[in-house]
Design an enzyme around this catalytic site. Structure first.
Site, short mmCIF file in Angstrom:
data_model
loop_
_atom_site.label_atom_id
_atom_site.label_comp_id
_atom_site.label_asym_id
_atom_site.label_seq_id
_atom_site.Cartn_x
_atom_site.Cartn_y
_atom_site.Cartn_z
N HIS A 153 0.86 -1.24 -0.04
CA HIS A 153 0.03 -0.06 -0.01
C HIS A 153 0.78 1.21 -0.18
O HIS A 153 0.69 2.07 -0.82
CB HIS A 153 -0.78 0.14 1.18
CG HIS A 153 -1.54 1.33 1.49
ND1 HIS A 153 -2.74 1.66 0.72
CD2 HIS A 153 -1.05 2.26 2.25
CE1 HIS A 153 -2.90 3.18 1.24
NE2 HIS A 153 -2.13 3.51 2.26
N HIS A 202 1.27 5.13 -2.43
CA HIS A 202 1.56 6.57 -2.39
C HIS A 202 2.64 7.28 -3.09
O HIS A 202 2.81 8.14 -3.38
CB HIS A 202 1.85 6.69 -0.92
CG HIS A 202 0.70 6.60 0.08
ND1 HIS A 202 -0.11 7.63 0.43
CD2 HIS A 202 0.36 5.84 0.90
CE1 HIS A 202 -0.83 7.44 1.09
NE2 HIS A 202 -0.89 6.22 1.71
N GLU A 212 -5.64 9.79 0.45
CA GLU A 212 -5.79 8.14 0.36
C GLU A 212 -7.11 7.98 -0.72
O GLU A 212 -6.93 6.82 -1.17
CB GLU A 212 -6.33 7.79 1.70
CG GLU A 212 -5.32 7.77 2.89
CD GLU A 212 -4.12 6.50 2.57
OE1 GLU A 212 -4.33 5.93 1.77
OE2 GLU A 212 -3.08 6.89 3.40
N SER A 263 -4.38 1.30 -4.32
CA SER A 263 -3.69 0.02 -4.19
C SER A 263 -4.71 -1.15 -3.65
O SER A 263 -4.49 -2.07 -3.00
CB SER A 263 -3.00 0.27 -2.73
OG SER A 263 -3.61 0.80 -1.64
N1 HBI Z 1 1.49 6.02 10.33
N2 HBI Z 1 3.01 4.78 8.95
C1 HBI Z 1 1.60 5.50 9.02
N3 HBI Z 1 1.04 5.60 7.84
C2 HBI Z 1 0.11 6.53 7.94
O1 HBI Z 1 -0.53 6.72 6.79
C3 HBI Z 1 -0.55 7.19 8.83
C4 HBI Z 1 0.43 7.12 10.23
N4 HBI Z 1 -0.13 7.51 11.44
C5 HBI Z 1 -0.88 8.49 11.44
C6 HBI Z 1 -1.86 8.73 10.15
N5 HBI Z 1 -1.42 7.96 9.21
C7 HBI Z 1 -3.02 9.62 10.30
O2 HBI Z 1 -3.13 10.20 11.51
C8 HBI Z 1 -3.30 10.31 9.08
O3 HBI Z 1 -4.70 10.39 9.06
C9 HBI Z 1 -2.85 11.60 9.09
FE FE Z 2 -1.98 5.25 3.00
#
Ligand code: HBI
Ligand code: FE
Length: 290
Positions: free
Chosen positions: A144, A149, A190, A209
């Site tokens: 993903h 991304h 997303e 994805s």
């Molecule tokens: N951590 N690894 C990872 N990937 C994410 O997309 C992610 C996260 N921590 C917090 C988060 N997303 C969310 O708070 C987002 O909605 C901003």
């Molecule tokens: Fe994501």
């Protein structure tokens, strides 16, 4: 039957009733900013095969459904028959937009997440789903995060938007508005749709994805599609374990960058007195057919 979104993110990190999946100690190799070395040597032949099969299935359904920026940048991920070395992608990505990807052990808390983005570092989970999770996994994995991304980060305007989003996130966190701002990430990075001259296309990683959601998001008559409006998106709750029942549509990536230019402080104040909107609900005057 396909499962819902192939990879989705818990709505609010920390609110889950179970700890995030992934090893957050790794013998001390996880840094204070939650980054760690990509543990490439620990991938098994089965792991590489899972990546190869996911890539192949997903790449085959992009034409006519994924946006041009994504399709054009996908080859920049390099090898498709095994999990790439992040370093190799970084040589190309850094030249293109000044971004780099960094390995993380899984979902990380909001503030370190926003901080990495603000520094043009995109956190990529390094582990991959198990074969029995091929169609559906709750948390983001390396497929993903990389496939969904990273191609978009090769687009200069989109890449600038994500950095600006991260900087705004640090401020939102201080103001207690992290959850509201997270909805903007959800409905753009997303699950965003863009109108190209040749029709509607996906640019959101959760769509790109996912096996089944790509068709659902772009072609199905079921979901509502609304023109992206900052307050509307930040008022709209979302589901993490089904296809989305509403999507927000942009005209170009500059729209995202411009949308996030102002200081959001008064916007959060305005939002504080507005009720949330449930997913899929239309307000008076909305057609849901953007
Ligand atoms: N951590 N690894 C990872 N990937 C994410 O997309 C992610 C996260 N921590 C917090 C988060 N997303 C969310 O708070 C987002 O909605 C901003
Ligand atoms: Fe994501």
């Amino acid at each position: 039957m396909d499962s819902p979104a192939a990879a989705v993110i818990p709505a609010v990190y920390g609110a889950s009733d179970r700890p995030p999946r992934g090893d957050y100690s790794r013998g001390g190799s996880v840094q204070a900013d939650y980054t760690c070395p990509q543990d490439w040597a620990s991938y098994t032949a089965a792991d590489h095969d899972t990546y190869r099969r996911l890539y192949e299935r997903q790449a085959a359904q992009l034409p006519g459904l994924a946006c041009d920026a994504f399709i054009n940048a996908l080859p920049s991920l390099g090898v498709k028959d095994r999990i790439p070395h992040f370093d190799e992608i970084n040589e190309r990505l850094h030249k293109a937009t000044g971004w780099e990807i960094v390995a993380v052990p899984g979902l990380i808390p909001e503030l370190p997440f926003f901080t990495l983005l603000a520094n043009r570092k995109f956190p990529v989970t390094d582990w991959i789903r198990k074969p029995e999770e091929f169609n559906y996994i709750v948390e983001p994995d390396v497929f993903h995060d990389l496939f969904g991304h990273v191609p978009m980060l090769f687009d200069p305007t989109f890449a600038d938007y994500v950095q600006r989003y991260g900087a705004g996130g640090i401020k939102a966190h201080e103001l207690g508005a992290g959850e509201k701002l997270s909805r903007l990430y959800w409905y753009t990075v997303e699950f965003g749709l863009i109108r190209q001259p040749d029709g509607l296309r996906a640019y959101g990683a959760g769509i790109l994805s996912s096996v089944g959601e790509l068709q659902h998001a772009v072609l199905s008559n079921e979901p509502r599609r609304l023109p992206l409006d900052l307050l509307r998106a930040m008022r709209t709750r979302y589901k993490i374990d089904t296809y989305q029942s509403n999507y927000f549509v942009i005209e170009d990536f500059a729209q995202l960058f411009d949308l996030t230019a102002p200081d959001f402080t008064p916007i959060y104040e305005a939002l504080a007195v507005e009720a949330d909107i449930e997913p899929g609900v239309l307000l008076p005057g909305e057609t849901g057919k953007a």
